[in-house]
Scaffold this active site. Structure first.
Site, PDB file in Angstrom:
ATOM      1  N   CYS A  10      36.327 -31.768  28.507  1.00 26.61           N
ATOM      2  CA  CYS A  10      35.912 -30.825  29.530  1.00 26.61           C
ATOM      3  C   CYS A  10      34.886 -31.554  30.389  1.00 26.61           C
ATOM      4  O   CYS A  10      34.544 -32.697  30.101  1.00 26.61           O
ATOM      5  CB  CYS A  10      35.323 -29.580  28.882  1.00 26.61           C
ATOM      6  SG  CYS A  10      35.466 -28.118  29.902  1.00 26.61           S
ATOM      7  N   CYS A  86      39.614 -27.885  30.719  1.00 29.00           N
ATOM      8  CA  CYS A  86      39.127 -27.327  31.981  1.00 29.00           C
ATOM      9  C   CYS A  86      39.825 -28.049  33.127  1.00 29.00           C
ATOM     10  O   CYS A  86      40.176 -29.218  33.013  1.00 29.00           O
ATOM     11  CB  CYS A  86      37.608 -27.393  32.091  1.00 29.00           C
ATOM     12  SG  CYS A  86      36.908 -29.003  32.402  1.00 29.00           S
ATOM     13  N   CYS A  94      40.401 -40.423  34.244  1.00 29.47           N
ATOM     14  CA  CYS A  94      39.946 -40.599  32.869  1.00 29.47           C
ATOM     15  C   CYS A  94      39.866 -42.081  32.528  1.00 29.47           C
ATOM     16  O   CYS A  94      40.543 -42.906  33.140  1.00 29.47           O
ATOM     17  CB  CYS A  94      40.926 -39.938  31.896  1.00 29.47           C
ATOM     18  SG  CYS A  94      40.934 -38.153  31.994  1.00 29.47           S
TER      19      CYS A  94
END
Length: 175
Positions: A10, A86, A94
Site C-alpha cells: 500500500c 490500494c 514498483c
C-alpha cells in the site's frame, strides 16, 4: 505442501496492508508467511487497524509501517505473491522483485480516509478486514499446484475483483 511468501503493498503501510499481513499470518496455518510494506510508509500503524486486529484476537506485536525497499534487496525473503491493496500503490512504479513473484491488484477503499464518528470509522476498518479475510480465504483455497502460471494469474486477479464481502461488521476470532 508448498509454502508461500506473500507481500501486501500500500502507499502508507498503516492500515490495509497491515491488516492483510496479520490476517494471512493467522489464516495461513504455516502454509503462508505474510509481510507488508508501503511505497511511502508513514512509519506508524493506524490505531484503529490495531484495534480491529486486537478485537479479532490477532497478534499485533511486530507489526510496523515500513518502506517496500526492505523487500527488494538481496537479503529479503523471496516472495511468491505480491498484492497491492490500494489504487495509488498499484499505479506507482514498483521495485524489481527478486524471483519474479506473481502479482495482482486487490484494491480496497482506504478505511483511514473515512470521516465520521469513531464507530463509523471503526466500521470501515472492520469492513476492510472482512473483505480481506474473504479474499485471503479464496487465495488459500486455490489449487496452486495444479494451476499453470497464466491460470493462477487470472485467478488472483479475479479474487481482487470480487465484490462479495462479509459485511456483518463482526470482530469474531479466526479459526
Amino acid at each position: 505442501m508448498a509454502h508461500y511468501n506473500v507481500l501486501f503493498l500500500c502507499t502508507g503501510n498503516s492500515a490495509r496492508s497491515i491488516i492483510a499481513e496479520a490476517l494471512l499470518n493467522r489464516m495461513g496455518n504455516g502454509r503462508f508467511t505474510a509481510y507488508s510494506a508501503g511505497s511511502m510508509a508513514t512509519g506508524t500503524v493506524n490505531p484503529l487497524a490495531l484495534q480491529v486486529l486486537e478485537r479479532m484476537d490477532l497478534p499485533t506485536e511486530g507489526l510496523y509501517s515500513k518502506n517496500w525497499d526492505v523487500f527488494a534487496g538481496d537479503d529479503a525473503p523471496a516472495m511468491d505473491f505480491i498484492f497491492t491493496v490500494c489504487d495509488q500503490a498499484a499505479a506507482e512504479p514498483c521495485p524489481v522483485w527478486p524471483g519474479q513473484p506473481m502479482t495482482a491488484h486487490w484494491g480496497l477503499p482506504d478505511p483511514a480516509a473515512v470521516e465520521g464518528t469513531e464507530e463509523e470509522r471503526l466500521r470501515a476498518f472492520r469492513d476492510t478486514a472482512a473483505a480481506l479475510r474473504r479474499r485471503l480465504g479464496l487465495l488459500m483455497n486455490l489449487p496452486m499446484e495444479s494451476l499453470d502460471r497464466l491460470k493462477l494469474a487470472h485467478a488472483l486477479e479475479d479474487i481482487g475483483h470480487s465484490q462479495e464481502t462479509d459485511h456483518d461488521g463482526s470482530d469474531r476470532a479466526l479459526d
